[in-house]
Design an enzyme around this catalytic site. Structure first.
Site, PDB file in Angstrom:
ATOM      1  N   ASP A 195       0.823  -1.213   0.000  1.00  0.00           N
ATOM      2  CA  ASP A 195       0.000   0.000   0.000  1.00  0.00           C
ATOM      3  C   ASP A 195       0.854   1.259   0.000  1.00  0.00           C
ATOM      4  O   ASP A 195       0.480   2.269  -0.604  1.00  0.00           O
ATOM      5  CB  ASP A 195      -1.000   0.002   1.154  1.00  0.00           C
ATOM      6  CG  ASP A 195      -0.381  -0.232   2.516  1.00  0.00           C
ATOM      7  OD1 ASP A 195       0.836  -0.483   2.592  1.00  0.00           O
ATOM      8  OD2 ASP A 195      -1.117  -0.178   3.524  1.00  0.00           O
ATOM      9  N   CYS A 196       2.010   1.211   0.661  1.00  0.00           N
ATOM     10  CA  CYS A 196       2.905   2.373   0.644  1.00  0.00           C
ATOM     11  C   CYS A 196       3.476   2.589  -0.755  1.00  0.00           C
ATOM     12  O   CYS A 196       3.648   3.737  -1.190  1.00  0.00           O
ATOM     13  CB  CYS A 196       4.042   2.176   1.653  1.00  0.00           C
ATOM     14  SG  CYS A 196       3.465   1.959   3.344  1.00  0.00           S
TER      15      CYS A 196
END
Length: 598
Positions: A312-313
């Site tokens: 997700d980062c």
């Protein structure tokens, strides 16, 4: 140096005494007490380092565990195997005092082996399963019965040697930051032991230089952070909020600084990163040896030096960078050479990380693909964390990854086109498969359902679902049913802990049960869905505007983040990022309708 008679110490001691003393502490606390010499190792369950010697095909190999789990139990196994104890424990008056104060019975009279499974109900969030308790009892005999000792000593020495080598690799890959604060401290202590207690040894010095990365001075004193920060994560969200609120041109310096920061932070992608020892570990043989997923091109939760990319980062970092490149001022600065140009290759490597991280179920996990099986949770040795044994697929990681792939495809339509479409469609199916019966999504990394609903709706919309799809409409109904009378939404930590929407909202740390962060998430979800209930959207926006302080800030309220259901995380940037983002999106989506009265 605080006296045992200090009022604070007295209160703490009384609490411990009333709850059975530290013999009732959870296993991780007992481990640190053993290291200090405040508890005997016989009171802690076995952590056999020789587990690492199992063949990689073995169904339960520690290399298959979720990375946070395995990187904590790696140094635990080493220190347990060495029976490390503070070398002055028997003569240090502080340790002698603690041995008296922390227990309800005399230290010398405790039958340690009988206390291995003791844990207070208040700490026993994830009770040790029967299978793990049985295995612990078998290992206790393995540790003590003389018949096993020659074999145990032989394989343990091999396991300890491997563990030290593996920790050294982790230290270099992360520039001595390590994946988190727990294994940071334990890796540092292991390095100290491996250096024969030499504080001037280069490895020990490198470790000590990185300790400040985790220290945080707050209003109520110094604390150890749960990570070395959330810099890349917060920055990626913030710049997307600026972009969607059409504020980039109002703050051109901010936009340029963020662009520069995101360019520097992409993992193993700059000249500096590639000249570090960490880069050699990106080769396939090293990744195979040390159980690492591909890292180059990803974005971290915190800093490039940390070295662990997360799905997700990476997705949010890529989206933040792409939204800046769509801005005319940033594009002009790149053309003039004021800002460093991202090569297409760097974006493609980011996409490679995300495509490689998609699980077979269509969703995305955190750092790695799921390598294990659901039954691993029957061997969870930690009482305070749930679902820590394997890397599950999450709504948050899945939305961030598939939406990033979508936005990348818009800018680079010919790169791995079919693979990207296939990944997005699988991701969309996964999001639908984990939607709850009530229409919500459970948020695993924040508090909680408002957060999950935002990711769920955003993902489905970007994946091509119409705004009136049954899944989106059902989620909107769920959110609208939880809007409070003051127009806001509110949840606290109990939503995560109980896996059920907090009945009383944010009564304790919010405003009449509502909170600005939860309200921001709910509005982002509803406006992404183009919810036709303008009255509800208007009420939510007005609530946010009412809560804004004269300084422009929003008030800090309750904890908004969570880790493994039972550990709260403070994100101080959230209180400003998400209200700005929500107001900007709602203004763009509903326009003048927000100013009209019904």
């Amino acid at each position: 140096g605080t006296s045992a008679d200090d009022p604070i110490c007295k209160r703490g001691r009384a609490f411990l005494q009333d709850n059975g003393g530290v013999l009732m502490a959870a296993s991780w606390a007992k481990f640190y007490l053993c290291l200090l010499g405040c508890m005997e190792w016989e009171g802690h369950n076995s952590v056999p380092a020789e587990m690492w010697l199992l063949p990689k095909w073995f169904p339960f190999h520690p290399g298959r565990l979720w990375c946070h789990c395995r990187m904590v139990y790696l140094p635990m196994g080493y220190l347990y195997g060495q029976r490390f104890v503070y070398d002055k424990a028997e003569t240090d008056p502080v340790i002698a005092s603690l041995r008296k104060e922390l227990y309800v019975t005399p230290y010398e009279s405790i039958e340690w082996d009988k206390t291995r499974h003791w844990v207070s109900d208040m700490d026993n969030y994830s009770p040790i399963p029967f299978a793990m308790r049985t295995l612990h009892n078998i290992l206790a005999r393995y540790e003590t019965w003389s018949i096993f000792q020659p074999f145990k000593q032989y394989v343990r020495n091999m396991g300890l040697k491997w563990s030290l080598e593996y920790m050294a690799a982790e230290d270099l890959q992360t520039n001595f930051i390590d994946i988190g604060p727990v294994n940071k401290v334990l890796n540092m202590l292991s390095a100290f032991h491996g250096a024969s207690g030499d504080l001037t040894h280069r490895t020990v010095v490198n470790h000590m230089m990185r300790v400040p990365d985790y220290l945080w001075i707050a209003e109520d004193g110094m604390k150890m952070q749960g990570y070395n920060g959330s810099q890349a994560w917060d920055t990626s969200f913030a710049i997307q909020a600026f972009a969607e609120a059409d504020l980039l041109d109002d703050f051109p310096k901010v936009a340029k600084l963020v662009y520069t920061y995101l360019e520097r932070t992409q993992i193993l992608s700059t000249e500096t990163a590639r000249s570090s020892p960490a880069y050699q570990y990106e080769s396939a043989p090293f990744r195979e040896k040390y159980y690492r997923h591909v890292s180059e091109g990803g974005w971290p939760f915190s800093t490039s030096a940390h070295g662990w990319p997360i799905s997700d980062c990476t997705g949010e970092g890529l989206k933040g960078t792409l939204c800046l490149l769509r801005n005319k001022n940033i594009k002009a600065a790149v053309e003039r050479g004021e800002l460093k140009r991202f090569s297409d290759d760097r974006f493609e490597k980011s996409v490679n990380v995300m495509l490689a991280l998609q699980n077979e179920d269509g969703g995305w996990a955190t750092y790695e693909n799921n390598r294990g099986f659901g039954w691993y949770e029957q061997l969870n040795p930690s009482e305070v964390f749930g679902d820590i044994m394997i890397d599950y697929s999450y709504v948050e990681c899945s939305m961030a990854s598939l939406t990033a792939l979508y936005e990348f495809h818009e800018m680079f339509p010919d790169h791995r086109r079919e693979e990207i479409f296939h990944a997005i469609n699988k991701g969309k199916d996964f999001l639908k498969s984990i939607q709850r019966e009530d229409g919500s999504w459970y948020g695993s990394w924040a508090c909680c359902f408002c957060y999950g609903c935002w990711f769920g709706i955003e993902g489905l919309v970007k994946a091509g679902d119409p705004h009136d799809s049954p899944e989106i409409l059902k989620c909107c109904e769920f959110l609208l049913s939880h809007q409070r009378e003051n127009g806001g939404w509110g949840e606290d930590f109990t939503s995560c802990y109980d896996k059920d929407y907090a009945v009383n909202g944010m009564d304790a740390y919010g405003d009449e049960g509502s909170g600005v962060v939860n309200t921001g998430w709910a509005l982002l979800a509803l406006s992404a869905a183009k919810c036709p209930d303008v009255k509800a959207i208007r009420a939510g926006c007005r609530y946010l505007m009412k809560r804004q302080l004269p300084s422009g800030d929003w008030p800090q309220e309750g904890i908004s983040g969570v880790f493994n259901r039972a550990c709260g995380i403070t994100y101080t940037a959230y209180r400003n990022v998400f209200p700005v983002w929500a107001l900007g999106r709602c203004a763009a989506t509903y326009g003048d309708a927000l100013d009209k009265e019904d």
